[in-house]
Design a protein around this motif. Structure first.
Motif, PDB file in Angstrom:
ATOM      1  N   PHE A  31       0.823  -1.205   0.000  1.00 56.32           N
ATOM      2  CA  PHE A  31       0.000   0.000   0.000  1.00 56.32           C
ATOM      3  C   PHE A  31       0.862   1.263   0.000  1.00 56.32           C
ATOM      4  O   PHE A  31       0.559   2.255  -0.654  1.00 56.32           O
ATOM      5  CB  PHE A  31      -0.928  -0.001   1.218  1.00 56.32           C
ATOM      6  CG  PHE A  31      -1.665   1.300   1.406  1.00 56.32           C
ATOM      7  CD1 PHE A  31      -2.724   1.626   0.562  1.00 56.32           C
ATOM      8  CD2 PHE A  31      -1.299   2.197   2.402  1.00 56.32           C
ATOM      9  CE1 PHE A  31      -3.396   2.843   0.718  1.00 56.32           C
ATOM     10  CE2 PHE A  31      -1.965   3.408   2.563  1.00 56.32           C
ATOM     11  CZ  PHE A  31      -3.019   3.731   1.718  1.00 56.32           C
ATOM     12  N   GLY A  32       1.958   1.207   0.751  1.00 59.34           N
ATOM     13  CA  GLY A  32       2.805   2.392   0.904  1.00 59.34           C
ATOM     14  C   GLY A  32       3.343   2.933  -0.413  1.00 59.34           C
ATOM     15  O   GLY A  32       3.630   4.124  -0.534  1.00 59.34           O
ATOM     16  N   PHE A  33       3.460   2.071  -1.418  1.00 58.31           N
ATOM     17  CA  PHE A  33       4.020   2.514  -2.693  1.00 58.31           C
ATOM     18  C   PHE A  33       3.081   3.460  -3.452  1.00 58.31           C
ATOM     19  O   PHE A  33       3.531   4.191  -4.330  1.00 58.31           O
ATOM     20  CB  PHE A  33       4.327   1.307  -3.589  1.00 58.31           C
ATOM     21  CG  PHE A  33       5.511   0.484  -3.142  1.00 58.31           C
ATOM     22  CD1 PHE A  33       6.722   0.560  -3.824  1.00 58.31           C
ATOM     23  CD2 PHE A  33       5.429  -0.380  -2.055  1.00 58.31           C
ATOM     24  CE1 PHE A  33       7.814  -0.199  -3.433  1.00 58.31           C
ATOM     25  CE2 PHE A  33       6.508  -1.145  -1.656  1.00 58.31           C
ATOM     26  CZ  PHE A  33       7.710  -1.056  -2.342  1.00 58.31           C
ATOM     27  N   SER A  34       1.801   3.405  -3.162  1.00 55.81           N
ATOM     28  CA  SER A  34       0.868   4.281  -3.893  1.00 55.81           C
ATOM     29  C   SER A  34      -0.161   4.921  -2.971  1.00 55.81           C
ATOM     30  O   SER A  34      -1.165   5.470  -3.429  1.00 55.81           O
ATOM     31  CB  SER A  34       0.142   3.488  -4.999  1.00 55.81           C
ATOM     32  OG  SER A  34      -0.740   2.524  -4.453  1.00 55.81           O
ATOM     33  N   GLY A  35       0.106   4.878  -1.662  1.00 50.37           N
ATOM     34  CA  GLY A  35      -0.900   5.258  -0.661  1.00 50.37           C
ATOM     35  C   GLY A  35      -1.455   6.669  -0.791  1.00 50.37           C
ATOM     36  O   GLY A  35      -2.608   6.918  -0.460  1.00 50.37           O
ATOM     37  N   MET A  36      -0.636   7.596  -1.295  1.00 48.37           N
ATOM     38  CA  MET A  36      -1.115   8.985  -1.380  1.00 48.37           C
ATOM     39  C   MET A  36      -2.310   9.126  -2.324  1.00 48.37           C
ATOM     40  O   MET A  36      -3.073  10.093  -2.228  1.00 48.37           O
ATOM     41  CB  MET A  36       0.036   9.883  -1.839  1.00 48.37           C
ATOM     42  CG  MET A  36      -0.244  11.359  -1.692  1.00 48.37           C
ATOM     43  SD  MET A  36      -0.438  11.826   0.049  1.00 48.37           S
ATOM     44  CE  MET A  36      -1.328  13.368  -0.163  1.00 48.37           C
ATOM     45  N   GLU A  37      -2.482   8.119  -3.189  1.00 48.89           N
ATOM     46  CA  GLU A  37      -3.598   8.212  -4.134  1.00 48.89           C
ATOM     47  C   GLU A  37      -4.958   7.998  -3.466  1.00 48.89           C
ATOM     48  O   GLU A  37      -5.982   8.106  -4.146  1.00 48.89           O
ATOM     49  CB  GLU A  37      -3.428   7.237  -5.309  1.00 48.89           C
ATOM     50  CG  GLU A  37      -2.154   7.415  -6.113  1.00 48.89           C
ATOM     51  CD  GLU A  37      -1.988   8.764  -6.825  1.00 48.89           C
ATOM     52  OE1 GLU A  37      -2.984   9.505  -6.939  1.00 48.89           O
ATOM     53  OE2 GLU A  37      -0.850   9.061  -7.244  1.00 48.89           O
TER      54      GLU A  37
END
Ligand code: OXT
Ligand code: ADP
Ligand code: MG
Length: 569
Positions: free
Chosen positions: A454-460
């Protein structure tokens, strides 16, 4: 008079838009900035859907999966050098997975870039993209926009689909030309992915091999899911009576509960089969290259159905290559089978059914467990029921243990409803994939994510909230990569390399953007939260607390980790 003259002109901005729209491309995944900010605005003004992301890589993963779902190239639009490079990972991923996608990047002044004089965001993007995609083009003149975009579309979707890079220098956009001539310069791509019929003798050869099989197996890959030949594939499986194994993104092509599914007897069928027909699946690492221990001692013959002739004999000899598009090939096979095709020997069918039943029965009680903290089986048992009740939901899945357990535990019932890390096992596809899945299909999305993944794209999740998409993200929070329990072997105060902050509350991130955040510690809480999200359609993030000791190193592919001889002495 002057106003009339301006009215008769068009420019690069508008021709790009007109060319895309003419080819039914109406959705753009982008991150704005110089030189494409106005392009995005004009696209919106022209009625296109332009979704702005927080990082180009996620916009790129969205475009890649949009291509897989729709058979039209997904479009990712970025700024120059850093934006381009951020999008490039996704372009390479699309090419690797055979998904049609076009990365369109603005670029700096050719004259300055080529003399390396230090332009704003200077980079020779075309040269850098070339080895990472199927084709790369640059348009320098406004008159060439129509043909340039047509080439990009055809290159992306024809033959084996893949990623295409399209370089649009800043100077192209304000170039003007006569509006009528501009309109005439546009190209509507006719039959972008023409059917490719297999040679009749190749079909005959394949059927001969299949006919003589005592222990036949079909393997369906994501190419078969991409082809949208769902009815024909189902007919082939059922008419032949041959057991089939779905690769992860081919799950649901036929419901995982289908009596011919050998999904729960994977090791057995790979070892014991004598003829294996691959349909849209490559003999790459995911299938142990078609040889070695996984495939056992039983001599094998392979039949391979694929659009890419070079794929044949890539790892082992292919006894019967069938080159063509899957729809045409499967129809030809069906025709050739006639009306009295003999099903495989029942000993083989029974052996597989027994194994399937044993494995399913062994797993069943574990899926009912209500342990707190949850383990993977307890949590996934809850989600499995939700997908069974709501089979139109699109399941997005990444992580290591979270991926591997979900793949075998959650049954999928409809085609193209399971989207995951693909051929490279990429962490970071999650939120981009979830967004595009919701946007392109309108169906609810359940994203089952390892906490690291999740951390790789979490800001989305901000993007998900901004567009109010029906996406429910469930984070399997075991506090780290594979496990949350490692210690620093050097004894220092830094955490182990694979461990994150304890008791992290990802649900609060979602609340920060106006979405629904839930902290779930038991399978019942998890089930309630996800069902509520599915009912409401509201952007939701469930922080599912998983036992920090529950996972194993690298999930089911730990064997791929190199081992040090020296430090083990
Ligand atoms: O027949 P047998 O007996 O063998 O049993 C099989 C089936 O028959 C049976 N089965 C069933 N039983 C009962 N019922 C049912 N319904 C059923 N269905 C099946 O179950 C077994 C297993 O079946 P399966 O799964 O089909 O078979 P198998 O043997 O596993 O198949 C082999 C493979 C290779 C095809 C399969 O394993 C596969 O597809 N694997 C994909 C693996 C993958 O891609 N993993 C992701 C990468 S891992 C690693 O690289 C990670 N990183 C590094 C990193 C990455 N990847 N990317 C980037 C950009 N940077 C870094 C990182 C950082 S993972 C990772 C993060 C991990 O941490 P997280 O927090 O996110 O996740 P957690 O681990 O949860 O903490
Ligand atoms: P999996 O990972 O599910 O095993 P792969 O990505 O390895 O699947 O394989 C997909 C294969 O499908 C590729 O070799 C690709 O050339 C092929 N393919 C994709 N689309 C089509 C199509 N429409 N017709 C025939 N083959 C296709
Ligand atoms: Mg984890």
């Amino acid at each position: 008079e002057e106003i009339q003259e301006v009215g008769a002109l068009t420019d690069g901005f508008h021709l790009v838009i007109d060319a895309l729209k003419l080819n039914d491309i109406n959705t753009i995944y982008n991150v704005p900035g110089i030189p494409i900010t106005d392009l995005g605005r004009y696209m919106q003004a022209a009625g296109m859907r332009v979704l702005s992301f927080r990082h180009e890589q996620n916009a790129g993963y969205a475009a890649a999966i949009a291509g897989f779902l729709t058979q039209k190239p997904g479009i990712c639009l970025t700024v120059s050098a850093p934006g381009f490079l951020n999008g490039l990972t996704a372009l390479a991923h699309a090419t690797t997975n055979c998904f049609p996608m076009i990365l369109i990047s603005g670029s700096s002044e050719r004259e300055i870039v080529d003399l390396q004089q230090g332009d704003y965001e200077e980079m020779d993007q075309l040269a850098i993209a070339k080895p990472l995609c199927k084709a790369a083009y640059r348009i320098l003149h406004v008159e060439d926009i129509g043909i340039g975009i047509a080439r990009a579309i055809r290159a992306a979707v024809s033959g084996r689909p893949g990623g295409v890079y399209l370089d649009l220098p800043a100077k192209l956009f304000p170039q003007v030309m006569d509006a009528e001539a501009g309109a005439k310069s546009l190209v509507k791509v006719i039959d972008a992915a023409p059917r490719q019929l297999p040679a009749p003798e190749s079909v005959e050869r394949a059927l001969d091999v299949l006919k003589n099989a005592k222990r036949p197996l079909m393997i369906l890959g994501k190419g078969a899911a991409y082809a949208q030949a769902d009815d024909a594939i189902r007919a082939l499986v059922e008419k032949s009576g041959i057991p089939y194994l779905p690769m992860s993104m081919a799950k649901g092509l036929l419901p995982d509960t289908h009596p011919q599914s050998a999904g729960a007897a994977r090791s057995l069928v790979l070892k014991e089969s004598d003829v294996v027909m691959l349909i849209g699946a490559r003999l790459n690492w995911l299938l142990s290259h078609g040889k070695g221990k996984t495939w056992g001692d039983q001599p094998k013959k392979f039949i391979q159905v694929d659009i890419e002739p070079k794929e044949m004999d890539s790892n082992v000899e292919i006894a019967a290559p069938v080159v063509g598009d899957i729809g045409s090939c499967v129809h030809a096979l069906l025709d050739g089978m006639g009306n009295n095709w003999a099903p495989p020997p029942s000993a083989w069918i029974d052996e597989i059914s027994d194994k399937v039943e044993t494995n399913i029965t062994r797993m069943a009680p574990r899926l009912q467990n209500k342990n707190v903290p949850m383990d993977y089986h307890g949590a996934l048992g809850a989600l499995r029921t939700i997908i069974k009740d709501r089979p139109d939901t699109i399941l997005v899945n990444e992580g290591a243990n979270t991926l591997d357990f979900a793949r075998s535990i959650i049954d999928v019932y409809r085609p193209r409803k399971r989207l995951d890390v693909g051929t490279w096992g990429v962490m970071g596809i999650g939120m981009g994939t979830a967004i595009a899945a919701a946007v392109e299909t309108g169906h609810p999305v359940l994203a089952v994510e390892g906490d690291s993944a999740f951390g790789f794209s979490g800001m989305e999740i901000e993007t998900i909230c901004r567009y109010n998409l029906p996406v429910c993200v469930v984070i399997f929070n075991n506090g780290g990569i594979y496990r949350g329990s490692g210690v620093n072997p050097g004894g220092g105060s830094d955490a182990s390399t694979t461990v994150f902050v304890k008791d992290a509350r990802y649900d609060k991130m979602m609340e920060a953007f106006g979405g629904v955040g839930v902290h779930a510690t038991s399978p019942d809480e998890l089930s309630r939260a996800v069902n509520a999200a599915m009912d409401s359609g509201k952007p939701t993030l469930v922080n599912a607390v998983i036992d920090e000791n529950a996972g194993t190193e690298s999930g089911r592919i730990g064997n791929l980790n190199p081992q040090s001889v020296v430090s083990r002495k």
